[in-house]
Design an enzyme around this catalytic site. Structure first.
Site, PDB file in Angstrom:
ATOM      1  CE  LYS A 188       1.161  20.222  27.305  1.00  0.00           C
ATOM      2  NZ  LYS A 188       0.613  19.922  25.971  1.00  0.00           N
ATOM      3  CD  GLU A 393     -15.591  25.064  22.613  1.00  0.00           C
ATOM      4  OE1 GLU A 393     -15.176  24.244  23.447  1.00  0.00           O
ATOM      5  OE2 GLU A 393     -15.150  26.216  22.532  1.00  0.00           O
TER       6      GLU A 393
HETATM    7  P1  ADP Z   1      -8.343  20.967  22.940  1.00  0.00           P
HETATM    8  O1  ADP Z   1      -9.626  20.228  22.847  1.00  0.00           O
HETATM    9  O2  ADP Z   1      -8.409  22.396  22.576  1.00  0.00           O
HETATM   10  O3  ADP Z   1      -7.182  20.248  22.347  1.00  0.00           O
HETATM   11  P2  ADP Z   1      -7.357  20.267  25.534  1.00  0.00           P
HETATM   12  O4  ADP Z   1      -7.941  20.772  26.799  1.00  0.00           O
HETATM   13  O5  ADP Z   1      -7.417  18.820  25.269  1.00  0.00           O
HETATM   14  O6  ADP Z   1      -8.097  21.136  24.459  1.00  0.00           O
HETATM   15  O7  ADP Z   1      -5.863  20.720  25.380  1.00  0.00           O
HETATM   16  C1  ADP Z   1      -5.377  21.993  25.759  1.00  0.00           C
HETATM   17  C2  ADP Z   1      -4.011  21.822  26.359  1.00  0.00           C
HETATM   18  O8  ADP Z   1      -4.126  21.041  27.554  1.00  0.00           O
HETATM   19  C3  ADP Z   1      -3.005  21.084  25.500  1.00  0.00           C
HETATM   20  O9  ADP Z   1      -1.725  21.671  25.674  1.00  0.00           O
HETATM   21  C4  ADP Z   1      -3.039  19.669  26.049  1.00  0.00           C
HETATM   22  O10 ADP Z   1      -1.855  18.948  25.822  1.00  0.00           O
HETATM   23  C5  ADP Z   1      -3.210  19.939  27.534  1.00  0.00           C
HETATM   24  N1  ADP Z   1      -3.819  18.847  28.297  1.00  0.00           N
HETATM   25  C6  ADP Z   1      -4.604  17.831  27.871  1.00  0.00           C
HETATM   26  N2  ADP Z   1      -4.966  17.037  28.901  1.00  0.00           N
HETATM   27  C7  ADP Z   1      -4.404  17.555  30.033  1.00  0.00           C
HETATM   28  C8  ADP Z   1      -4.422  17.206  31.418  1.00  0.00           C
HETATM   29  N3  ADP Z   1      -5.088  16.160  31.889  1.00  0.00           N
HETATM   30  N4  ADP Z   1      -3.732  17.994  32.294  1.00  0.00           N
HETATM   31  C9  ADP Z   1      -3.070  19.083  31.851  1.00  0.00           C
HETATM   32  N5  ADP Z   1      -3.022  19.454  30.555  1.00  0.00           N
HETATM   33  C10 ADP Z   1      -3.673  18.713  29.645  1.00  0.00           C
END
Ligand code: ADP
Length: 482
Positions: A188, A393
């Site tokens: 994903k 961060e």
């Molecule tokens: P960033 O702040 O770097 O965007 P995130 O952790 O929000 O970091 O996102 C990193 C990845 O995790 C992206 O591919 C995002 O779509 C996915 N993501 C965000 N929320 C969730 C969740 N609850 N469970 C699994 N994947 C998630």
């Protein structure tokens, strides 16, 4: 604000955006076929340097994830699981070669979709991504030698979720070792940068990889959550924020699924008084500015020993004055666009908080483009350990500078963070260098260099920066039952 020391301008040298050959619309890549989203929904991906739409991609639902996991399971039970390891390795080689052949297209796509300078995507992201496939191709039929006296077995279906800062490289970090070990994958990509992963799907098909071995489902957080929650996933590999990493760990607790997490960081970059200052200044710039600070291992906290503080600061400011901020496609650009409007808003919030808390700010006089999301390189001095900008961060080109007198003082300050991903130490004496590096709580510590990556070298954190390693021999262990 700045005393300009350099007066020349470079003539623009933009890379041709048409090389990216981006389609108007992309669907999921499931079971070797382009598959429309079950709910018929698509979302836009934009160029952060212009805020213009590039393409639209499928929004993945739980049903799409289920279809992808089923395809991955079938491939694991069938062609991929039964294939001799030597043949698996050949596929990885083929993928690496095809990535090299399409490297210019991939680099331009990465820059258009994510905003990073073409120099970075061309010289770092794409070659390193191909190198990961080359490296793990070599391991595919040597797993017994990697883990002597064991019987390493693949885990099954790996669910992999990646962030937007190194889209293709993160995909390669995750897919290459998983395949070398005989697993199948559902990936994903991040919602703001899905395009190079979808081009990688084209490459996988071109390489003749059996259907279902790698499936790519696009979408946002909910799509990622559906992948984590799916019962038939054997292993979750996640790179992203610490907040989401904690949610994932809670979801997986008690399920028996294996998990590796690579999360946030607040790395200390430490300059000792005997360091080569010019080299250190380049390392500081490389560590936090050349990548817009869009790296979890960014050297965002600078600690300088008092006797050389004035010199380091003077040289650093002069160097900042020379950095070119602007069109990411221009080959002269050092600092490209911030990945999204939300990210720029978040960085601006931290700039405001830094000033409110009493830090002194330095930004060079640079003209930012009128469109898109840009932030000048920023330096904060007069920073205390307790300031928000020294603790949280920021994920932007923002450096918080502090001073220190003794080694024990800097070790305590550097370790005084919930994170433990990376650090850097600049020092002329090997013994002192190792004295400091040994005492730092960080998964990766660079000595007299920063942000150096190699497929043979493991990467990963400790404390709230996660666990598990990617790269090298250690990266194989994350995808095997040994
Ligand atoms: P960033 O702040 O770097 O965007 P995130 O952790 O929000 O970091 O996102 C990193 C990845 O995790 C992206 O591919 C995002 O779509 C996915 N993501 C965000 N929320 C969730 C969740 N609850 N469970 C699994 N994947 C998630």
């Amino acid at each position: 604000m700045s005393e300009k020391t350099i007066s020349w301008e470079f003539a623009p040298a933009p890379e041709d955006s048409r090389l990216a050959m981006i389609a108007k619309r992309y669907e999921h890549f499931i079971g070797g076929r382009w598959t429309p989203p079950s709910e018929g929904k698509y979302f836009q991906t934009r160029n952060p340097a212009t805020a213009r739409k590039l393409s639209e991609v499928a929004a993945g639902s739980a049903a799409d994830i289920a279809k992808a996991v089923e395809a991955a399971r079938l491939a694991f039970r069938g062609p991929w699981g039964n294939m001799p390891a030597r043949e698996r390795g050949k596929f990885l080689f083929r993928i690496a070669r095809l990535m090299q052949e399409r490297s210019r297209e991939l680099a331009v796509t990465e820059t258009l979709d994510g905003g990073k300078p073409i120099r970075e995507s061309r010289d770092i992201d794409i070659p390193l991504a191909a190198n990961h496939f080359f490296y793990y191709a070599g391991w595919a039929d040597k797993l017994d030698y990697a883990f002597p006296n064991r019987r390493p077995r693949p885990l099954g279906v790996a669910g992999q979720i990646i962030p937007w800062n190194f889209p293709l490289l993160m995909a390669a970090w995750k897919i290459a070792p998983a395949l070398a070990c005989g697993n199948t994958v559902v990936l994903k990509p991040a919602e703001t940068t899905p395009l190079t992963a979808l081009k990688l799907a084209e490459i996988l098909a071109e390489a003749g990889l059996p259907a279902g071995v790698v499936n790519i489902v696009t979408g946002a957080g909910a799509t990622g959550a559906a992948l984590v929650e799916h019962d038939d996933v054997d292993k979750v590999a996640f790179t992203g924020s610490t907040a989401v990493g904690k949610v994932i760990q809670k979801t997986l607790a008690g399920t028996g699924k294996k998990c590796t997490l690579e999360l946030g960081g607040k790395a200390a970059n430490i300059v000792l008084e005997d360091a080569c200052i010019d080299q250190a200044v380049e390392g500081i710039v490389n560590g936090i500015y050349l990548n817009q600070g869009h790296v979890c291992c960014a050297g965002s906290r600078l600690f300088v020993q008092e006797p050389v503080y004035e010199e380091v600061l003077w040289k650093l400011k002069r160097r900042l004055d020379t950095l070119v901020v602007g069109d990411p496609l221009d080959k002269n650009t050092d600092i490209g666009a911030i990945n999204s409007r939300e990210q720029l808003t978040s960085i601006r919030h931290y700039l405001k908080v830094g000033l409110e808390e009493g830090a002194a700010i330095y930004q060079p006089d640079c003209q930012l483009p009128s469109r898109g999301y840009f932030c000048p390189p920023t330096l904060f001095t007069e920073v205390a350990q307790s300031f928000t900008i020294a603790r949280e961060e920021i994920f932007g080109p923002v450096l918080a500078v502090q001073t220190f007198r003794t080694l024990s003082e800097v070790i305590e300050k550097a370790n005084n963070t919930p994170y433990g991903l990376s650090a850097g130490v600049w020092c002329d004496k090997g013994a002192r260098l190792f004295q400091v590096t040994d005492a730092l709580d960080a998964g990766v510590v660079w000595g007299n260099s920063y942000n150096n990556f190699d497929p043979t070298s493991p990467f990963g954190g400790c404390k709230e920066s996660g666990f598990g390693r990617e790269g090298g021999l250690h990266g194989l262990a994350a995808y095997l039952d040994i």
